[in-house]
Design a protein around this motif. Structure first.
Motif, PDB file in Angstrom:
ATOM      1  N   ILE A  22      54.023  88.129  67.860  1.00 19.10           N
ATOM      2  CA  ILE A  22      55.171  87.478  68.499  1.00 19.10           C
ATOM      3  C   ILE A  22      56.455  87.954  67.837  1.00 19.10           C
ATOM      4  CG2 ILE A  22      56.291  85.280  69.014  1.00 19.10           C
ATOM      5  CD1 ILE A  22      53.510  84.010  69.005  1.00 19.10           C
ATOM      6  N   ARG A  23      57.381  88.478  68.642  1.00 20.32           N
ATOM      7  CA  ARG A  23      58.602  89.106  68.128  1.00 20.32           C
ATOM      8  C   ARG A  23      59.815  88.188  68.259  1.00 20.32           C
ATOM      9  NH1 ARG A  23      61.332  94.591  70.788  1.00 20.32           N
ATOM     10  NH2 ARG A  23      63.238  94.640  69.496  1.00 20.32           N
ATOM     11  N   THR A  24      60.585  88.093  67.171  1.00 26.76           N
ATOM     12  CA  THR A  24      61.867  87.403  67.183  1.00 26.76           C
ATOM     13  C   THR A  24      62.877  88.245  66.413  1.00 26.76           C
ATOM     14  OG1 THR A  24      61.261  86.128  65.209  1.00 26.76           O
ATOM     15  CG2 THR A  24      60.873  85.086  67.356  1.00 26.76           C
ATOM     16  N   THR A  25      64.151  87.970  66.625  1.00 20.34           N
ATOM     17  CA  THR A  25      65.204  88.667  65.876  1.00 20.34           C
ATOM     18  C   THR A  25      65.517  87.875  64.624  1.00 20.34           C
ATOM     19  OG1 THR A  25      66.167  89.600  67.900  1.00 20.34           O
ATOM     20  CG2 THR A  25      67.565  89.524  65.944  1.00 20.34           C
ATOM     21  N   PHE A  26      65.353  88.518  63.462  1.00 18.81           N
ATOM     22  CA  PHE A  26      65.625  87.848  62.196  1.00 18.81           C
ATOM     23  C   PHE A  26      67.085  88.021  61.786  1.00 18.81           C
ATOM     24  CE2 PHE A  26      65.910  87.968  57.527  1.00 18.81           C
ATOM     25  CZ  PHE A  26      65.451  86.687  57.232  1.00 18.81           C
ATOM     26  N   ALA A  27      67.641  89.215  61.988  1.00 15.40           N
ATOM     27  CA  ALA A  27      69.031  89.487  61.610  1.00 15.40           C
ATOM     28  C   ALA A  27      69.635  90.462  62.604  1.00 15.40           C
ATOM     29  CB  ALA A  27      69.110  90.063  60.196  1.00 15.40           C
ATOM     30  N   SER A  28      70.893  90.236  62.965  1.00  8.76           N
ATOM     31  CA  SER A  28      71.580  91.108  63.910  1.00  8.76           C
ATOM     32  C   SER A  28      72.979  91.409  63.389  1.00  8.76           C
ATOM     33  CB  SER A  28      71.646  90.454  65.299  1.00  8.76           C
ATOM     34  OG  SER A  28      72.318  89.202  65.231  1.00  8.76           O
ATOM     35  N   GLY A  29      73.734  92.195  64.162  1.00  5.66           N
ATOM     36  CA  GLY A  29      75.089  92.529  63.747  1.00  5.66           C
ATOM     37  C   GLY A  29      75.163  93.592  62.679  1.00  5.66           C
ATOM     38  N   LEU A  30      74.081  94.339  62.477  1.00  3.96           N
ATOM     39  CA  LEU A  30      74.080  95.431  61.515  1.00  3.96           C
ATOM     40  C   LEU A  30      74.471  96.725  62.229  1.00  3.96           C
ATOM     41  CD1 LEU A  30      70.715  94.376  59.863  1.00  3.96           C
ATOM     42  CD2 LEU A  30      72.980  94.102  58.838  1.00  3.96           C
ATOM     43  N   VAL A  31      74.782  97.758  61.452  1.00  3.12           N
ATOM     44  CA  VAL A  31      75.199  99.020  62.046  1.00  3.12           C
ATOM     45  C   VAL A  31      74.024  99.974  62.192  1.00  3.12           C
ATOM     46  CG1 VAL A  31      76.756 101.008  61.844  1.00  3.12           C
ATOM     47  CG2 VAL A  31      77.519  98.747  61.096  1.00  3.12           C
ATOM     48  N   TRP A  32      73.384 100.300  61.091  1.00  2.00           N
ATOM     49  CA  TRP A  32      72.255 101.237  61.128  1.00  2.00           C
ATOM     50  C   TRP A  32      71.227 100.830  60.064  1.00  2.00           C
ATOM     51  CZ3 TRP A  32      70.800 104.429  64.760  1.00  2.00           C
ATOM     52  CH2 TRP A  32      69.837 105.406  64.498  1.00  2.00           C
ATOM     53  N   LEU A  84      55.500  90.731  59.728  1.00  2.00           N
ATOM     54  CA  LEU A  84      55.998  92.100  59.609  1.00  2.00           C
ATOM     55  C   LEU A  84      57.470  92.150  60.018  1.00  2.00           C
ATOM     56  CD1 LEU A  84      55.532  95.155  59.203  1.00  2.00           C
ATOM     57  CD2 LEU A  84      54.861  95.274  61.611  1.00  2.00           C
ATOM     58  N   PHE A  85      58.294  92.699  59.121  1.00  2.00           N
ATOM     59  CA  PHE A  85      59.712  92.868  59.399  1.00  2.00           C
ATOM     60  C   PHE A  85      59.986  94.351  59.657  1.00  2.00           C
ATOM     61  CE2 PHE A  85      59.431  88.783  57.584  1.00  2.00           C
ATOM     62  CZ  PHE A  85      60.562  88.066  57.917  1.00  2.00           C
ATOM     63  N   VAL A  86      60.810  94.620  60.670  1.00  2.00           N
ATOM     64  CA  VAL A  86      61.054  95.988  61.124  1.00  2.00           C
ATOM     65  C   VAL A  86      62.557  96.241  61.188  1.00  2.00           C
ATOM     66  CG1 VAL A  86      60.595  97.709  62.908  1.00  2.00           C
ATOM     67  CG2 VAL A  86      58.969  95.840  62.535  1.00  2.00           C
ATOM     68  N   ALA A  87      63.005  97.330  60.591  1.00  2.00           N
ATOM     69  CA  ALA A  87      64.396  97.754  60.731  1.00  2.00           C
ATOM     70  C   ALA A  87      64.521  98.523  62.042  1.00  2.00           C
ATOM     71  CB  ALA A  87      64.807  98.623  59.554  1.00  2.00           C
ATOM     72  N   LYS A 116      61.306  90.392  63.419  1.00  2.00           N
ATOM     73  CA  LYS A 116      60.169  89.785  62.729  1.00  2.00           C
ATOM     74  C   LYS A 116      59.018  89.628  63.710  1.00  2.00           C
ATOM     75  CE  LYS A 116      58.833  85.331  60.637  1.00  2.00           C
ATOM     76  NZ  LYS A 116      59.340  83.990  60.233  1.00  2.00           N
ATOM     77  N   PHE A 117      57.835  90.072  63.282  1.00  6.73           N
ATOM     78  CA  PHE A 117      56.619  89.915  64.079  1.00  6.73           C
ATOM     79  C   PHE A 117      55.632  89.037  63.313  1.00  6.73           C
ATOM     80  CE2 PHE A 117      58.418  93.774  65.788  1.00  6.73           C
ATOM     81  CZ  PHE A 117      58.089  93.757  67.136  1.00  6.73           C
ATOM     82  N   THR A 118      55.114  88.017  63.968  1.00  3.88           N
ATOM     83  CA  THR A 118      54.050  87.228  63.369  1.00  3.88           C
ATOM     84  C   THR A 118      52.760  88.050  63.369  1.00  3.88           C
ATOM     85  OG1 THR A 118      53.302  86.278  65.456  1.00  3.88           O
ATOM     86  CG2 THR A 118      55.105  85.141  64.308  1.00  3.88           C
ATOM     87  N   PRO A 119      51.728  87.639  62.626  1.00  2.09           N
ATOM     88  CA  PRO A 119      50.457  88.375  62.659  1.00  2.09           C
ATOM     89  C   PRO A 119      49.880  88.507  64.069  1.00  2.09           C
ATOM     90  CG  PRO A 119      50.477  86.893  60.787  1.00  2.09           C
ATOM     91  CD  PRO A 119      51.713  86.574  61.595  1.00  2.09           C
ATOM     92  N   ASP A 120      50.238  87.577  64.970  1.00  5.29           N
ATOM     93  CA  ASP A 120      49.749  87.649  66.349  1.00  5.29           C
ATOM     94  C   ASP A 120      50.619  88.533  67.226  1.00  5.29           C
ATOM     95  OD1 ASP A 120      47.647  85.940  65.766  1.00  5.29           O
ATOM     96  OD2 ASP A 120      48.827  84.156  66.224  1.00  5.29           O
ATOM     97  N   ARG A 136      42.796 102.930  65.462  1.00  6.98           N
ATOM     98  CA  ARG A 136      44.200 102.751  65.840  1.00  6.98           C
ATOM     99  C   ARG A 136      44.366 101.854  67.059  1.00  6.98           C
ATOM    100  NH1 ARG A 136      47.991 107.949  67.569  1.00  6.98           N
ATOM    101  NH2 ARG A 136      49.150 106.939  69.253  1.00  6.98           N
ATOM    102  N   SER A 137      45.382 100.999  67.013  1.00  8.49           N
ATOM    103  CA  SER A 137      45.753 100.174  68.152  1.00  8.49           C
ATOM    104  C   SER A 137      47.266 100.025  68.164  1.00  8.49           C
ATOM    105  CB  SER A 137      45.080  98.797  68.086  1.00  8.49           C
ATOM    106  OG  SER A 137      45.466  98.108  66.908  1.00  8.49           O
ATOM    107  N   THR A 138      47.810  99.663  69.309  1.00  9.88           N
ATOM    108  CA  THR A 138      49.251  99.459  69.424  1.00  9.88           C
ATOM    109  C   THR A 138      49.582  98.025  69.053  1.00  9.88           C
ATOM    110  OG1 THR A 138      49.469 101.123  71.164  1.00  9.88           O
ATOM    111  CG2 THR A 138      51.236  99.510  70.965  1.00  9.88           C
ATOM    112  N   PHE A 139      50.415  97.852  68.026  1.00  7.98           N
ATOM    113  CA  PHE A 139      50.812  96.516  67.592  1.00  7.98           C
ATOM    114  C   PHE A 139      52.054  96.047  68.347  1.00  7.98           C
ATOM    115  CE2 PHE A 139      53.242  93.694  64.758  1.00  7.98           C
ATOM    116  CZ  PHE A 139      52.300  92.693  64.568  1.00  7.98           C
ATOM    117  N   ALA A 140      53.011  96.960  68.590  1.00  6.09           N
ATOM    118  CA  ALA A 140      54.241  96.592  69.295  1.00  6.09           C
ATOM    119  C   ALA A 140      54.828  97.836  69.943  1.00  6.09           C
ATOM    120  CB  ALA A 140      55.252  95.962  68.341  1.00  6.09           C
ATOM    121  N   SER A 141      55.642  97.624  70.973  1.00  2.00           N
ATOM    122  CA  SER A 141      56.295  98.730  71.662  1.00  2.00           C
ATOM    123  C   SER A 141      57.657  98.262  72.162  1.00  2.00           C
ATOM    124  CB  SER A 141      55.435  99.242  72.826  1.00  2.00           C
ATOM    125  OG  SER A 141      55.224  98.204  73.783  1.00  2.00           O
ATOM    126  N   GLY A 142      58.451  99.225  72.672  1.00  3.02           N
ATOM    127  CA  GLY A 142      59.737  98.875  73.248  1.00  3.02           C
ATOM    128  C   GLY A 142      60.845  98.645  72.255  1.00  3.02           C
TER     129      GLY A 142
END
Length: 554
Positions: A190-200, A172-175, A184-188, A151-157
């Motif tokens: 790196i985090r970016t926002t793919f879609a915003s303005g959603l409710v839940w 990797l895409f995360v809701a 959206k996270f690249t294999p390395d 086990r390792s930590t891929f992302a936090s926060g």
């Protein structure tokens, strides 16, 4: 209605929601992850009419016949199948820190524990290398587990992450429910926002065209209905279904979208699984209230390593030529191991080993050994094509159950020379081969050969050349800086590596098989079935003990 509470509750028919009124949970979502298989068995988490977990997992045939697949779970919140049909269950436990787990069920229902000590794991998904990714809702962590469970930590926060999905490029895409967005996270990493303005947003699924479907539970308190949205690869959003309470999402191999829908009728929770074709035709797949779902993937033929071989200098002590292999599957397989020496002379190999001795080991002890193949008790049963030309050469033919094995080639009376160590599986099924030996110069480099067959005609492998890492295992004289060359059956160089981080760094790390030392080499490749050779040399003519490994990826 007045909002009397604002807290997080855990229910099987919901993604996690922070809303409740006097203890009555407001419906938000059903989580569903699906492997692509149009006519496979469907696994479903059991839910009762009050919205609670039954602790069981049901199995539905393609015709809808239901049976109980597993029971005795606590809070089975999400499901995912690996490429071999094993079902992984994210069990959120009792919501206390560390009570969550990920369990693995074989296709026959045998349960083992894959990971413990998680805090409310609610999302689970596999990348193409077979690594498991899991979200923790409260902590905002995403963990990565190698196929062996490291086990390792891929992302936090992240603000209350739930559903996960990988695209074909390995992103990797995360809701991220609490932030109303999909990241959206690249294999390395790196985090970016793919879609915003959603409710839940709580659950995700991709179709074959790279379109992303998002289940948004809406907000019943503010009279915002749920919806299912479709995002193109460039991020263009459209509404696929609205004014519904969507739950689980899954896309089969024909790009049909499955939507888990649920709602209250007076004091009873009811639901169904809807099927929406690519043209928009909607039917009811099952009138059944369920939690998470996962299709069992199609179990067609898979590629396998059929034969492996290694040629190198056979020295004394730790300089013996050692080959390791793993037998996969559920059945025992017949394996033939050969140790050649004198025969190599006719192929122009200098200093051929004059009298090779062969030993076969499992993980705890020596199974058997052979010196001169004709002395073996079953020598008459060895197929003619596998009988060595020289009587001084050795053969072991035996049937082995699935597991890890090692063959050791040494010289009789400690005689040195160049030897060839071969392992043949007469019914295929070898996996993850390795060879350790002395790496010299010229004709005395370490050579590992393998062939592949089956599947769809290709095999994905990662090949590693290690040296410095061997020191920590007590190997004296380890090769300080190994290089690796991959050659096909026609003698063409397919790839070369000197220090694995120089090329393919992100992709190799994503497999979980990155070499421990930056000076070691690795090649990740998808190869057509055939014969290949991996050559390990020392940089600038250096010598020492090296290890070449071949891992079959999913």
């Amino acid at each position: 209605m007045k909002k009397e509470q604002a807290e997080t509750k855990l229910k099987p028919t919901l993604g996690l929601t922070r809303r409740s009124i006097t203890g009555v949970l407001c419906l938000a979502v059903i989580s569903l992850i699906c492997a692509r298989a149009p006519a496979q068995n469907l696994f479903a988490v059991g839910v009762d009419s009050g919205g609670g977990f039954t602790g069981s997992i049901d199995k539905f045939t393609p015709n809808g016949v239901q049976s109980i697949f597993a029971s005795g779970l606590t809070t089975p919140f999400n499901l995912a199948c690996d490429s071999e049909g094993n079902l992984f269950v994210a069990d959120a436990g009792d919501e206390n820190a560390g009570s969550g787990a990920v369990y693995k069920f074989t296709p026959t229902g045998v349960r083992t524990t894959f990971a413990l000590g998680l805090s409310v794991p609610v999302g689970v998904a596999f990348d193409s290398a077979g690594n498991v990714f899991a979200t923790e809702f409260y902590s905002g962590f995403i963990y990565k587990f190698t196929p062996s469970g490291a086990r390792s930590t891929f992302a936090s926060g992240l603000g209350e992450p739930q559903g996960l999905a990988f695209d074909r490029a390995g992103n990797l895409f995360v809701a991220v429910s609490g932030e109303g967005e999909v990241d959206k996270f690249t294999p390395d990493g790196i985090r970016t926002t793919f879609a915003s303005g959603l409710v839940w947003p709580f659950q995700l699924a991709f179709d074959s065209g790279g379109n992303l479907f998002v289940a948004d539970g809406g907000d019943p308190w503010d009279l915002v209905e749920g919806a299912v949205y479709k995002f193109t690869p460039s991020g263009l959003r459209s509404t696929l279904a609205s004014d519904i309470t969507p739950g689980a999402l899954a896309v089969d191999s024909a790009d049909n979208l499955f939507v888990g829908e649920s709602h209250w009728e007076q004091q009873t929770l009811v639901g169904s699984i809807l099927k929406i074709t690519p043209s928009g035709v909607q039917t009811t797949f099952a009138s059944k209230l369920v939690g998470a779902l996962a299709f069992q993937p199609p179990q067609g033929p898979t590629p396998t390593l059929a034969n492996i071989s290694s040629r190198g200098s056979v020295e004394t002590g730790q300089g013996a030529l050692i080959s390791g292999f793993i037998i996969t599957g559920n059945d025992s397989k017949q394996v033939i191991s050969r140790a050649l020496g004198p025969t190599l002379t006719s192929f122009g190999v200098p200093d051929a080993l004059q009298d090779p001795v062969l030993a076969l080991h499992n993980s705890t002890s020596t199974i058997t050994s052979n010196d001169n193949w004709q002395s073996a008790a079953n020598a008459g049963q060895i197929p003619i094509n596998y009988r060595p030309p020289d009587i001084r050469e050795s053969v072991i033919m035996t049937t082995l159950p699935p597991g890890s094995y090692t063959t050791v080639l040494s010289g009789k009376n400690a005689g040195p020379g160049t030897g060839l160590l071969e392992v043949y599986s007469t019914s295929s099924g070898l996996s993850n081969a390795s060879v350790r030996g002395f790496v010299g110069t010229g004709d005395h480099v370490l050579i590992g050969g393998f062939s592949s067959s089956g599947g769809n005609g290709t095999i994905q492998l990662i090949i590693r050349a290690l040296g410095p890492t061997l020191t920590q295992f007590g190997v004296n004289g380890a090769l300080a800086d190994p290089t690796l060359t991959l050659i096909d059956g026609n003698g063409n160089v397919v790839a070369f590596s000197d220090n694995w981080k120089n090329t393919q760094e992100g992709a190799i790390q994503a497999t979980g098989f990155a070499p421990p030392s930056d000076l070691e080499s690795a090649i990740l490749a998808t190869l057509p079935n055939g014969n290949y050779t991996a050559i390990v040399s020392g940089k600038n003519g250096a010598t020492g003990v090296g290890l070449v490994e071949v891992y079959k990826l999913h």
